[in-house]
Scaffold this motif. Structure first.
Motif, PDB file in Angstrom:
ATOM      1  N   UNK A   1       1.026  -1.135  -0.130  1.00  0.00           N
ATOM      2  CA  UNK A   1       0.173  -0.021  -0.068  1.00  0.00           C
ATOM      3  C   UNK A   1       0.973   1.456  -0.041  1.00  0.00           C
ATOM      4  N   UNK A   2       0.302   2.237  -0.224  1.00  0.00           N
ATOM      5  CA  UNK A   2       1.014   3.668  -0.357  1.00  0.00           C
ATOM      6  C   UNK A   2       1.625   4.044   1.296  1.00  0.00           C
ATOM      7  N   UNK A   3       1.131   3.342   2.192  1.00  0.00           N
ATOM      8  CA  UNK A   3       1.590   3.560   3.433  1.00  0.00           C
ATOM      9  C   UNK A   3       3.128   2.741   3.909  1.00  0.00           C
ATOM     10  N   UNK A   4       3.063   1.886   3.092  1.00  0.00           N
ATOM     11  CA  UNK A   4       4.503   0.779   3.301  1.00  0.00           C
ATOM     12  C   UNK A   4       5.894   1.598   3.165  1.00  0.00           C
ATOM     13  N   UNK A   5       6.877   1.484   3.962  1.00  0.00           N
ATOM     14  CA  UNK A   5       8.025   1.874   3.414  1.00  0.00           C
ATOM     15  C   UNK A   5       8.916   1.100   4.529  1.00  0.00           C
ATOM     16  N   UNK A   6      10.363   1.188   4.001  1.00  0.00           N
ATOM     17  CA  UNK A   6      11.230   0.374   5.061  1.00  0.00           C
ATOM     18  C   UNK A   6      10.826  -1.058   5.339  1.00  0.00           C
TER      19      UNK A   6
ATOM     20  N   UNK B   1      14.471 -13.392 -13.803  1.00  0.00           N
ATOM     21  CA  UNK B   1      12.763 -13.739 -13.307  1.00  0.00           C
ATOM     22  C   UNK B   1      12.225 -12.351 -13.212  1.00  0.00           C
ATOM     23  N   UNK B   2      10.878 -12.375 -13.317  1.00  0.00           N
ATOM     24  CA  UNK B   2       9.977 -11.291 -13.274  1.00  0.00           C
ATOM     25  C   UNK B   2       9.447 -11.038 -11.893  1.00  0.00           C
ATOM     26  N   UNK B   3       9.475  -9.862 -11.326  1.00  0.00           N
ATOM     27  CA  UNK B   3       8.989  -9.636 -10.136  1.00  0.00           C
ATOM     28  C   UNK B   3       7.828  -8.666 -10.134  1.00  0.00           C
ATOM     29  N   UNK B   4       6.295  -8.790  -9.751  1.00  0.00           N
ATOM     30  CA  UNK B   4       5.300  -7.929  -9.866  1.00  0.00           C
ATOM     31  C   UNK B   4       4.893  -7.472  -8.388  1.00  0.00           C
ATOM     32  N   UNK B   5       4.694  -6.181  -8.502  1.00  0.00           N
ATOM     33  CA  UNK B   5       4.606  -5.545  -6.962  1.00  0.00           C
ATOM     34  C   UNK B   5       3.289  -4.741  -7.349  1.00  0.00           C
ATOM     35  N   UNK B   6       2.275  -5.194  -6.793  1.00  0.00           N
ATOM     36  CA  UNK B   6       1.138  -4.182  -6.813  1.00  0.00           C
ATOM     37  C   UNK B   6       1.004  -3.232  -5.897  1.00  0.00           C
ATOM     38  N   UNK B   7       0.622  -1.843  -6.120  1.00  0.00           N
ATOM     39  CA  UNK B   7       0.175  -0.913  -5.215  1.00  0.00           C
ATOM     40  C   UNK B   7      -1.568  -0.782  -5.069  1.00  0.00           C
ATOM     41  N   UNK B   8      -1.914  -1.248  -3.751  1.00  0.00           N
ATOM     42  CA  UNK B   8      -3.371  -1.486  -3.284  1.00  0.00           C
ATOM     43  C   UNK B   8      -3.557  -0.064  -2.900  1.00  0.00           C
ATOM     44  N   UNK B   9      -5.011   0.075  -2.866  1.00  0.00           N
ATOM     45  CA  UNK B   9      -5.601   1.324  -2.110  1.00  0.00           C
ATOM     46  C   UNK B   9      -5.518   0.843  -0.483  1.00  0.00           C
TER      47      UNK B   9
ATOM     48  N   UNK C   1       5.352   4.696  -1.673  1.00  0.00           N
ATOM     49  CA  UNK C   1       4.841   5.294  -2.947  1.00  0.00           C
ATOM     50  C   UNK C   1       3.959   6.539  -2.730  1.00  0.00           C
ATOM     51  N   UNK C   2       4.343   7.502  -3.176  1.00  0.00           N
ATOM     52  CA  UNK C   2       3.593   8.880  -3.331  1.00  0.00           C
ATOM     53  C   UNK C   2       2.208   8.573  -3.604  1.00  0.00           C
ATOM     54  N   UNK C   3       1.117   9.409  -3.018  1.00  0.00           N
ATOM     55  CA  UNK C   3      -0.160   9.371  -3.554  1.00  0.00           C
ATOM     56  C   UNK C   3      -0.519   9.675  -4.893  1.00  0.00           C
TER      57      UNK C   3
END
Length: 522
Positions: free
Chosen positions: A272-277, A355-363, A328-330
């Motif tokens: 989510x957009x709040x995740x970091x570190x 290899x491919x790595x997919x990271x989805x940003x969720x609300x 991830x900024x809003x």
């Protein structure tokens, strides 16, 4: 009009070949993330503005002049006489490129052919844009060389070993001939060229990943006697592992049974957009690879080739763990990051896998999905149709929908509906509508099923029960829960009449019995 000049690596004093060699990390043949980490300065107001790094791919043996990429600079080189615009290609592999206006092309020739086996998997160079002999912009050039089947297979001479069986001794001095028993375990791997010599030759390559040991039965037999006495010995060959396999990511899905080649998985995770570190956790498991040569187990190095988003994602080059360094900024428009992750052997960078790595940003998820009731009532009329929609009171379509307060209209498009445990008689659509196999149902049956609504982004679930009554053909669906019709909705009208007649008969019998008692007392 002033022409664009192209300089060889020796002409560009500021762009030396050793600059790349100092900056590349251990996997310097394919480490795109190293190139991405190099700092550069672009003056967007200059004629050199508008350009970008060049990432392209070419097949080996491509002809000279093969198109690679458009440079993308805003000004046409040489179009403005007031500004002396000059482009310079430099770096370790600059000789493989030349400029045709604002187009970058391959510089190959008859004696010098682009060969991945000789050149390596990557061409690396740098494009420098000058205005009035002042550096305005620098762009990286990374061109992957795609492999073609242009080499014939051949045996490696060092792998063709000879084995000598101890000489069989005959006290009579008879002539001995040696034979490989075709019914032994592994006769296909060996041959004897001279039957009298006892020298056994390896007939085909040995593969440690397939077999770690082979055995063959050798017979020694007299040749010049009538008795043909013989004896036998078992030759056992222990196979040592050679460095002939590439590393592969786990879990390993074999291309076909018995073939030691894996199809790389696709790792995925949600943030989510709040995740970091945060150290990210992936599905189907952590990003991990192993050496294809199980007997060697060479140390491996991980790196991000592309998609790191300016170091927003960083990888531990020993463990493969990926860390989200900042949120991830809003205002960020991308909802999915796609990373290319490479692993290579520490002692041989040409042995690698990607290899491919997919990271989805969720609300941000605040509220779980909920049903407005715990039990729904449904009806289905028995008929010969293969499928019918389950209805509710008033013969309205029964729709089982979960609401989510995270959405203004309460409808979460990421909710998936299912029946647990799966039913062979009922199915539910993504709109929450139940479909029944009416040709497999029987009148007066009653089924209670559980419908589960799952938020595919957050993983949250909610369930509700559905009580379904099977009505007989021609029977009306009740209009409400407390009407007389609903009370007798699942009872045949003739049966209801019989019940009423029985009740009246019982009442009449009671009246007659009471009258008889009164008469008797008088």
């Amino acid at each position: 009009m002033k022409a664009v000049t192209w300089s060889q690596p020796d002409d560009c004093v500021l762009c030396r070949r050793r600059m790349w060699r100092k900056m590349l990390r251990p996997c310097n043949l394919l480490l795109w993330q190293v190139a991405l980490s190099l700092s550069y300065h672009v003056v967007t107001a200059s004629p050199c503005g508008g350009g970008s790094d060049i990432f392209a791919a070419l097949r080996e043996n491509s002809p000279t002049g093969q198109f690679i990429s458009e440079l993308g600079i805003t000004a046409e080189p040489g179009a403005n006489r007031a500004n002396s615009l000059r482009l310079c290609v430099s770096g370790e592999d600059a000789a493989w490129f030349y400029l045709d206006g604002r187009t970058l092309r391959l510089n190959a020739s008859d004696p010098r052919v682009l060969d991945k086996e000789a050149q390596g998997p990557m061409l690396i160079a740098e494009l420098t844009c000058y205005q009035d002999d002042v550096i305005q912009s620098k762009f990286r050039i990374l061109v992957e060389i795609l492999n073609e089947n242009d080499n014939r297979p051949k045996f490696v001479e060092e792998t063709i070993h000879r084995f000598t069986v101890n000489e069989a001794v005959d006290a009579d001095g008879d002539v001995i001939s040696y034979i490989i028993d075709p019914s032994s375990s592994d006769p296909q791997f060996f041959r004897i060229d001279l039957p009298n010599s006892g020298k056994i030759v390896l007939n085909k390559p040995l593969d440690y990943e397939t077999r770690t040991q082979v055995q063959v039965l050798i017979w020694a037999q007299e040749v010049n006697t009538e008795e043909k006495f013989n004896t036998s010995a078992v030759l056992t060959v222990n196979i040592e592992d050679g460095d002939d396999q590439y590393p592969h990511f786990l879990p390993c899905t074999r291309v076909s049974p018995g073939v030691p080649v894996c199809v790389s998985p696709t790792y995925s995770t949600n943030i989510t957009q709040k995740h970091q570190d945060l150290v990210l956790k992936f599905s189907p498991g952590p990003i991990r690879a192993e050496d294809g040569d199980r007997g060697l187990n060479t140390p491996l190095i991980y790196s991000i080739l592309s998609g790191g988003n300016q170091s927003r994602f960083e990888i531990n080059n020993r463990t493969g763990e990926i860390q989200l360094t900042r949120a991830v900024p809003l205002r960020h428009q991308e909802k999915t990051f796609t990373l290319s992750v490479m692993v290579c052997q520490e002692d041989d960078h040409l042995k690698y896998s990607v290899v491919s790595v997919l990271i989805r940003v969720l609300n941000e998820n605040t509220f779980p999905p909920v049903f407005n009731r715990t039990t729904f009532k449904g009806f289905i009329v028995q008929n010969l149709n293969p499928a019918s929609i389950v209805t509710t009171y008033g013969n309205h379509v029964l729709q089982i929908l979960a609401s989510d307060r995270d959405f203004s209209d309460g409808l979460n498009p990421n909710i998936h509906y299912s029946i647990l445990p799966p039913s062979g008689l009922y199915q539910v659509t993504n709109d929450g509508v139940l479909i029944a196999r009416t040709d497999s149902l029987h009148a007066f049956d009653r089924h209670i099923i559980q419908v589960v609504a799952r938020d595919e982004e957050s993983g949250e679930e909610v369930s509700a029960s559905v009580d379904i009554e099977v009505l007989q053909t021609g029977q009306l669906v009740p209009r409400g829960a407390f009407t007389e019709q609903q009370m007798f909705g699942n009872v045949d009208s003739r049966l209801a009449g019989g019940i009423i007649a029985i009740i009246l008969l019982l009442v009449l019998s009671a009246v007659v019995f009471l009258m008889l008692r009164v008469v008797k007392r008088r």
